[in-house]
Design an enzyme around this catalytic site. Structure first.
Site, PDB file in Angstrom:
ATOM      1  N   LYS A   1       0.836  -1.213   0.000  1.00 46.20           N
ATOM      2  CA  LYS A   1       0.000   0.000   0.000  1.00 46.20           C
ATOM      3  C   LYS A   1       0.866   1.257   0.000  1.00 46.20           C
ATOM      4  O   LYS A   1       0.603   2.216  -0.727  1.00 46.20           O
ATOM      5  CB  LYS A   1      -0.942  -0.011   1.215  1.00 46.20           C
ATOM      6  CG  LYS A   1      -2.073  -1.015   1.078  1.00 46.20           C
ATOM      7  CD  LYS A   1      -2.790  -1.280   2.398  1.00 46.20           C
ATOM      8  CE  LYS A   1      -3.801  -2.407   2.244  1.00 46.20           C
ATOM      9  NZ  LYS A   1      -4.413  -2.818   3.510  1.00 46.20           N
TER      10      LYS A   1
ATOM     11  N   GLN B   1      -4.387  -1.745   9.868  1.00 48.61           N
ATOM     12  CA  GLN B   1      -4.263  -3.072   9.244  1.00 48.61           C
ATOM     13  C   GLN B   1      -4.773  -4.166  10.184  1.00 48.61           C
ATOM     14  O   GLN B   1      -4.381  -4.216  11.341  1.00 48.61           O
ATOM     15  CB  GLN B   1      -2.792  -3.329   8.865  1.00 48.61           C
ATOM     16  CG  GLN B   1      -2.557  -4.606   8.104  1.00 48.61           C
ATOM     17  CD  GLN B   1      -3.221  -4.634   6.727  1.00 48.61           C
ATOM     18  OE1 GLN B   1      -3.215  -3.656   5.992  1.00 48.61           O
ATOM     19  NE2 GLN B   1      -3.821  -5.757   6.386  1.00 48.61           N
TER      20      GLN B   1
ATOM     21  N   ASP C   1     -10.946   2.590   4.112  1.00 45.52           N
ATOM     22  CA  ASP C   1     -11.173   1.142   3.997  1.00 45.52           C
ATOM     23  C   ASP C   1     -12.667   0.849   3.866  1.00 45.52           C
ATOM     24  O   ASP C   1     -13.063  -0.243   3.494  1.00 45.52           O
ATOM     25  CB  ASP C   1     -10.611   0.416   5.230  1.00 45.52           C
ATOM     26  CG  ASP C   1      -9.290  -0.281   4.941  1.00 45.52           C
ATOM     27  OD1 ASP C   1      -9.022  -0.565   3.756  1.00 45.52           O
ATOM     28  OD2 ASP C   1      -8.530  -0.544   5.891  1.00 45.52           O
TER      29      ASP C   1
END
Length: 292
Positions: free
Chosen positions: A52, A96, A119
């Protein structure tokens, strides 16, 4: 059989994102900024976050990685999230997953400002998605929809069977495919580990979205000829054959299913790359204040 090539599609879309990000920089004097929080040193998480961050660089974004060891207290992580929420120079924040057992992922998700939740996991974004309102769509389903759009795959009237009901992939995917849009307008069956005679449901599908987290779960005898297969599975196994020391497998037995399908996404090189594109597009939308 044709390949839903995540490598090709993500590269094309990232070119557009990079151009838009450069335009944003020229107008605002700063780059779109994504912050990632990583707790512990899970091998998979390390790989995903590194990817990412690397992709942010490629598309003219600023990225920051905040690391904690796995013994960090829940409150310290939540406090850092509140700090980032208040920072006007940050457009997107991701934490994460998975997190260590003593940190509640729901608490973490709800503490993130929904306007920076790129997200797409915050209840506000999921609720707005349910109602077909502007929102950050969860990155993996968003990436899949972008892939279907790129290949102009006709989905209207098709029977889509989603295998797996997670809040991250399966459930949002079922909502997006049922929407009155293109791609969309499917009749959707959402199945999961407790579905009775799961193979019989999969066998009926024109479109299969496999997101159950089991290596090679969908086999050739479960798939009708001409089905469209979207493999979301990323199952890591140690391997002496690869440089990294592990090998990735999907939820679909690719070698045997591919000949029966009209379209199929590979693992690796499919949905995983599109997830990153979904995340980058959400971050750009956040920077440009397109949603909120």
């Amino acid at each position: 059989m044709e390949l839903l090539d995540g490598k090709l599609v993500s590269a094309k879309i990232k070119e557009d994102i990079a151009a838009e990000a450069l335009d944003f920089y020229n107008k605002n004097g700063r780059k779109p900024h994504l912050v990632a929080i990583l707790v512990g040193n899970d091998g998979g998480s390390e790989t995903y976050v590194a990817s990412k961050m690397k992709n942010c660089e490629k598309v003219n974004f600023q990225s920051s990685l905040i690391r904690y060891d796995e013994n960090v207290s829940e409150e310290e992580v939540l406090q850092k999230i509140r700090e980032i929420n208040a920072d006007e120079g940050v457009d997107g924040l991701i934490v994460q997953l998975p997190l260590p057992k003593h940190i509640d992922p729901e608490k973490v998700t709800e503490t993130i400002d929904y306007r920076k939740d790129v997200d797409g996991f915050h209840p506000v974004n999921l609720g707005r998605m349910m109602r077909n309102l502007p929102c950050f769509i969860p990155a993996t389903p968003y990436g899949i929809m972008l892939m279907l759009e790129y290949y102009q795959i006709e989905t209207a009237g098709k029977h889509a069977v989603v295998v797996g009901r997670s809040n991250i992939v399966g459930s949002p995917m079922s909502i997006l495919l049922a929407r009155n849009s293109q791609p969309g307008n499917c009749t959707v069956t959402l199945t999961h580990s407790r579905t009775k005679d799961l193979p019989a449901f999969i066998k009926q599908a024109d479109i299969i979205v496999a997101a159950i987290g089991k290596k090679n779960f969908v086999t050739a005898d479960m798939v009708k000829d001409g089905a469209i297969i979207i493999d979301v599975g990323i199952n890591r196994e140690q391997s002496s054959e690869t440089k990294s020391g592990y090998k990735l497998f999907g939820d679909v037995d690719f070698d045997h299913v591919a000949p029966k399908s009209s379209w199929i996404s590979p693992v690796p090189g499919g949905v995983g790359l599109m997830t990153i594109v979904g995340l980058l597009k959400n971050t750009l939308k956040s920077a440009k204040k397109e949603i909120y």
